[in-house]
Write a protein that holds these residues in place. Structure first.
Motif: not given
Length: 88
Positions: A8-10, A15, A18, A62, A67, A70
């Protein structure tokens, strides 16, 4: 049960928010780790064997606030000392 992982890229600065949302809102989340590299988090999920993983990721993961992106990794086999690696 079916196991899979989601990188997962926040959004910047989100971060920890999430990670908390994943743990608090998704009972399917088994572990959530902060990681280095292109993504911020690695989450392990466990769903029923007949569950639609793609739908779960797009509709439940998602859609969480914070977020950005992904990447999903599906698991085929779990090799442990008590299953799959025995000397039969």
């Amino acid at each position: 049960m079916r196991q899979f992982y989601v990188f997962i890229k926040c959004e910047l600065g989100r971060t920890y928010d999430v990670a908390a949302a994943l743990v608090d809102q998704l009972e399917e989340a088994r572990q959530v780790h902060s990681v280095s590299g292109s993504f911020d988090l690695l989450a392990q999920f466990s769903v029923e064997s007949d569950a639609d993983v793609g739908r779960f990721v797009t509709q439940r993961v998602q859609t969480l606030d914070g977020i950005k992106d992904t990447q999903t990794l599906l698991c085929f086999n779990a090799f442990t000392s008590d299953r799959g690696l025995g000397d039969d």
